[in-house]
Design a protein around this motif. Structure first.
Motif, PDB file in Angstrom:
ATOM      1  N   VAL A 312      10.554  -5.560  -6.683  1.00  0.00           N
ATOM      2  CA  VAL A 312       9.625  -5.478  -5.556  1.00  0.00           C
ATOM      3  C   VAL A 312       9.142  -4.037  -5.380  1.00  0.00           C
ATOM      4  CG1 VAL A 312       9.367  -5.787  -3.067  1.00  0.00           C
ATOM      5  CG2 VAL A 312      10.672  -7.459  -4.403  1.00  0.00           C
ATOM      6  N   ALA A 313      10.072  -3.079  -5.524  1.00  0.00           N
ATOM      7  CA  ALA A 313       9.707  -1.667  -5.372  1.00  0.00           C
ATOM      8  C   ALA A 313       8.699  -1.249  -6.432  1.00  0.00           C
ATOM      9  CB  ALA A 313      10.965  -0.795  -5.462  1.00  0.00           C
ATOM     10  N   GLN A 314       8.921  -1.686  -7.682  1.00  0.00           N
ATOM     11  CA  GLN A 314       8.006  -1.309  -8.752  1.00  0.00           C
ATOM     12  C   GLN A 314       6.613  -1.873  -8.525  1.00  0.00           C
ATOM     13  OE1 GLN A 314      10.233  -2.719 -12.098  1.00  0.00           O
ATOM     14  NE2 GLN A 314      11.672  -0.994 -12.054  1.00  0.00           N
ATOM     15  N   LEU A 315       6.535  -3.076  -7.977  1.00  0.00           N
ATOM     16  CA  LEU A 315       5.236  -3.647  -7.641  1.00  0.00           C
ATOM     17  C   LEU A 315       4.551  -2.817  -6.556  1.00  0.00           C
ATOM     18  CD1 LEU A 315       6.104  -7.464  -7.611  1.00  0.00           C
ATOM     19  CD2 LEU A 315       4.566  -6.300  -9.208  1.00  0.00           C
ATOM     20  N   ARG A 316       5.328  -2.384  -5.566  1.00  0.00           N
ATOM     21  CA  ARG A 316       4.768  -1.550  -4.493  1.00  0.00           C
ATOM     22  C   ARG A 316       4.213  -0.253  -5.060  1.00  0.00           C
ATOM     23  NH1 ARG A 316       7.085  -0.454   1.493  1.00  0.00           N
ATOM     24  NH2 ARG A 316       6.059   1.531   1.937  1.00  0.00           N
ATOM     25  N   PHE A 317       4.949   0.348  -5.975  1.00  0.00           N
ATOM     26  CA  PHE A 317       4.500   1.611  -6.568  1.00  0.00           C
ATOM     27  C   PHE A 317       3.208   1.432  -7.372  1.00  0.00           C
ATOM     28  CE2 PHE A 317       9.272   2.783  -6.735  1.00  0.00           C
ATOM     29  CZ  PHE A 317       9.245   3.138  -5.405  1.00  0.00           C
ATOM     30  N   GLY A 319       0.865  -0.535  -6.315  1.00  0.00           N
ATOM     31  CA  GLY A 319      -0.134  -0.970  -5.347  1.00  0.00           C
ATOM     32  C   GLY A 319      -0.237  -2.469  -5.226  1.00  0.00           C
ATOM     33  N   LYS A 320       0.804  -3.196  -5.638  1.00  0.00           N
ATOM     34  CA  LYS A 320       0.804  -4.651  -5.611  1.00  0.00           C
ATOM     35  C   LYS A 320       1.864  -5.166  -4.639  1.00  0.00           C
ATOM     36  CE  LYS A 320      -0.398  -4.711 -10.548  1.00  0.00           C
ATOM     37  NZ  LYS A 320       0.048  -5.156 -11.904  1.00  0.00           N
ATOM     38  N   THR A 321       1.821  -6.465  -4.357  1.00  0.00           N
ATOM     39  CA  THR A 321       2.824  -7.089  -3.502  1.00  0.00           C
ATOM     40  C   THR A 321       3.513  -8.214  -4.259  1.00  0.00           C
ATOM     41  OG1 THR A 321       1.171  -8.588  -2.579  1.00  0.00           O
ATOM     42  CG2 THR A 321       1.584  -6.537  -1.371  1.00  0.00           C
ATOM     43  N   ALA A 322       4.706  -8.557  -3.802  1.00  0.00           N
ATOM     44  CA  ALA A 322       5.440  -9.650  -4.432  1.00  0.00           C
ATOM     45  C   ALA A 322       4.775 -10.978  -4.094  1.00  0.00           C
ATOM     46  CB  ALA A 322       6.887  -9.651  -3.938  1.00  0.00           C
ATOM     47  N   GLU A 365      13.418   4.920  -6.298  1.00  0.00           N
ATOM     48  CA  GLU A 365      13.310   3.480  -6.524  1.00  0.00           C
ATOM     49  C   GLU A 365      14.491   2.743  -5.888  1.00  0.00           C
ATOM     50  OE1 GLU A 365      12.046   1.539 -10.471  1.00  0.00           O
ATOM     51  OE2 GLU A 365      14.234   1.318 -10.434  1.00  0.00           O
ATOM     52  N   PHE A 366      15.684   3.319  -5.967  1.00  0.00           N
ATOM     53  CA  PHE A 366      16.867   2.704  -5.369  1.00  0.00           C
ATOM     54  C   PHE A 366      16.687   2.505  -3.864  1.00  0.00           C
ATOM     55  CE2 PHE A 366      20.645   3.716  -2.838  1.00  0.00           C
ATOM     56  CZ  PHE A 366      21.462   2.626  -3.131  1.00  0.00           C
TER      57      PHE A 366
END
Length: 609
Positions: A312-317, A319-322, A365-366
């Motif tokens: 989920v964090a990587q998607l946020r980075f 600019g995307k959402t789950a 990221e953690f």
């Protein structure tokens, strides 16, 4: 409209009238400890009383008042009382040695030093005879029997000021109203490459403009509470952890120490934390270490939940959402993992702010994976301090965000980051040469190298200036220390390292001729250079040189580990410049395995603040 620092405080008191503007932990009769709330009105009364008490000691507009103390309620009260009457606060790290304290007091021409404890008083008294300008020493704790007529207690100064306040209720307000945004508010000393600290002169407007710009980006309000644990003498904590919180009307609780942050957070339930990378690294390491000790099933659940959080964090980075499916799984993972980790730091943290040194992408990221957003920023003491800051919802690991409102960023020779804006200092106190070197053509030259990425975020890639910035945000000037090491007959070359690390280390090239002669005299094993350098007598000899140097240094400057190289550094290998200056980046790459070995297993808290 530009504000003074004292006006930020007085407006906050009038607007919010909080029953708990500040909080501090006091021991109770059972010895367990309790949190005391100090109201807005109490803080204002103390500020006014202390200001008038300091004035009675002879402090006048423009005078320098040094502040040598750990974080505690009396720190902001003293700072506000000083700047509120138009005087200038000179904060000093409580970890500095007596000679270092003497240098700052002497250079700043301080008339008064307010300090915390008997231990700090002992350091100051050791050098007080060499400070004829220092008229008074004010001790926050009940001082021991005075060996110097200049020593008085904080309580006495406050009580005297309260009597004067009762006689002249408007006396302090007149001083505060006469203080202007362009007046000098503070001189903050930073380590220079020459070894002598430089005093950055910051006005009220320098800091107040930074406060206002950051509050345009970060939503902090009167419902928030901040647990303060970074040293207030650091501009990052003073601006963000004090004046931003005062401006927003948030509650400020002072942790007992950096080691008690987790325990204190469970009691005061903060919503905002400001910290340096070392703190976040420690939390990350402790959580992962604790997970490793759990039974197999719990350990598997933890790593599964953390893995989902990272997705989920990587998607946020990006600019995307789950999506719906991942969102449902992430909700379950958060209940099983993220929620439990957040409870260990009070359960209410909305986000953390990181500054002082680069934050590792893995650590960042953690925190996002466990549901605690971290906003990373960049700046220097000389810029009050924030130049760039990640925007909530647009965080990017490895980037420090775009410039804050009102601040411009440009790039000079070799990609050096330049900045201009209302936060840039007036210059270095009594150091025109250093001022001219960093402030040219209307731009402040940071000494860092970087570029703006496609999204407009600043990414820092290198450092022109040869300072080590530890993981705790402390700046160490290596060249003078390396010079002292090379003064030993046993060492011909020294390279200090520690940038973005928990402590400093040294790679040393021995003086082989002297060392081999000594080995022959004493019969030490020396069949080869490597055997000689690995022998216990040689390592003990070198350790004694380091111990002697460490005894003169503040804890964060000390060399904790060293390794001996079996060859000289060379210009041919790119390790030295043509003028034989050390190329630290090349050496770090060349000896990467050796360096990692020195840090292997080192606790992230090894650097002492």
């Amino acid at each position: 409209m530009p504000k003074t620092l004292i006006r930020i405080f007085l407006d906050s008191v009038e607007q919010h009238r909080k029953p708990a503007l500040f909080m501090r932990r006091l021991p109770d009769t059972a010895g367990r400890g309790r949190w005391e709330s100090l109201s807005s009105e109490r803080a204002r009364t103390d500020v006014e009383g202390l200001a008038l008490g300091l004035a009675a000691l002879g402090v006048r507009r423009g005078d320098k008042v040094a502040l040598l103390s750990e974080n505690r309620y009396e720190w902001p009260i003293t700072d506000l009382a000083t700047v509120g009457q138009g005087a200038v606060t000179v904060p000093i790290y409580p970890t500095l040695t007596a000679p270092q304290i003497r240098y700052i007091l002497e250079n700043a021409e301080a008339r008064v030093c307010v300090l915390s404890s008997a231990a700090q008083l002992e350091k100051l008294l050791a050098v007080a005879d060499a400070l004829p300008r220092l008229a008074k020493i004010v001790v926050m704790d009940p001082p021991p029997a005075a060996r110097d007529p200049r020593v008085t207690s904080w309580a006495n100064v406050l009580a005297d000021g309260e009597r004067r306040r009762a006689a002249e209720p408007q006396a302090f307000r007149a001083m505060a109203d006469a203080t202007q945004p362009g007046d000098l508010a503070t001189i903050i000393y930073t380590s220079g490459t020459t070894g002598d600290p430089k005093g950055a002169m910051l006005t009220h407007d320098n800091i107040a403009s930074n406060v206002a710009a950051c509050l345009e980006i970060v939503d902090i309000n009167a419902n928030d509470s901040c647990l303060s644990f970074l040293p207030l003498c650091h501009i990052f904590e003073r601006m963000a952890g004090l004046y931003v919180m005062l401006s927003a009307g948030a509650t400020i609780a002072y942790a007992r120490s950096v080691d008690t942050v987790a325990a204190d957070a469970q009691e005061v339930h903060p919503t905002v934390l400001t910290g340096v990378p070392r703190f976040y690294e420690k939390v990350f390491a402790r959580v992962m270490e604790n997970a490793g000790t759990q039974p197999p099933l719990k350990r598997a659940i933890f790593h599964w939940g953390l893995g989902v959080g990272r997705q989920v964090a990587q998607l946020r980075f990006q600019g995307k959402t789950a999506g719906l499916a991942l969102g449902i799984v992430a909700s379950i993972a958060d209940k099983l993992v993220g929620h439990k980790v957040r409870e260990r730091v009070g359960g209410r943290i909305r986000y953390c702010i990181s500054g002082g040194a680069p934050l590792g992408p893995k650590v960042m990221e953690f925190f996002f994976a466990i549901g605690i957003p971290v906003l990373e920023g960049y700046g220097l003491t000389e810029t009050s301090p924030v130049i760039c800051l990640n925007r909530p919802g647009q965080e990017r690991p490895g980037a420090v965000g775009p410039p804050i409102p009102g601040v411009e960023v440009s790039f000079g020779a070799e990609g050096e980051i330049l900045s201009r804006g209302p936060g840039v200092m007036q210059g270095y106190f009594r150091n025109e040469e250093a001022t001219r070197a960093c402030m040219r053509d209307g731009w402040f030259h940071t000494g860092d190298i970087g570029h703006l990425d496609a999204e407009g975020n600043l990414r820092i890639t290198d450092r022109l200036k040869d300072l080590l910035v530890t993981a705790g945000g402390k700046k160490v000037a290596p060249q003078p220390l390396e010079g002292k090491l090379k003064a030993s007959r046993w060492i011909s070359e020294a390279v200090m390292l520690g940038d973005q690390r928990p402590f400093c280390i040294a790679l040393l090239v021995p003086n082989f001729a002297n060392l081999e002669a000594e080995a022959k005299t004493h019969g030490w094993p020396a069949a080869s250079r490597r055997e000689l350098l690995a022998s216990a007598p040689v390592r003990a000899l070198v350790q004694s040189v380091i111990d002697e140097l460490n005894s003169e240094l503040a804890p964060f400057e000390r060399i904790k580990k060293f390794e001996l190289l079996d060859r000289d550094l060379s210009a041919e290998a790119g390790e030295l410049t043509p003028t034989l200056k050390v190329r630290r980046k090349v050496i770090t790459q060349t000896f990467a395995t050796l360096i990692e070995g020195l840090y292997a297993g080192a606790p992230l808290a090894a650097e002492h603040s």
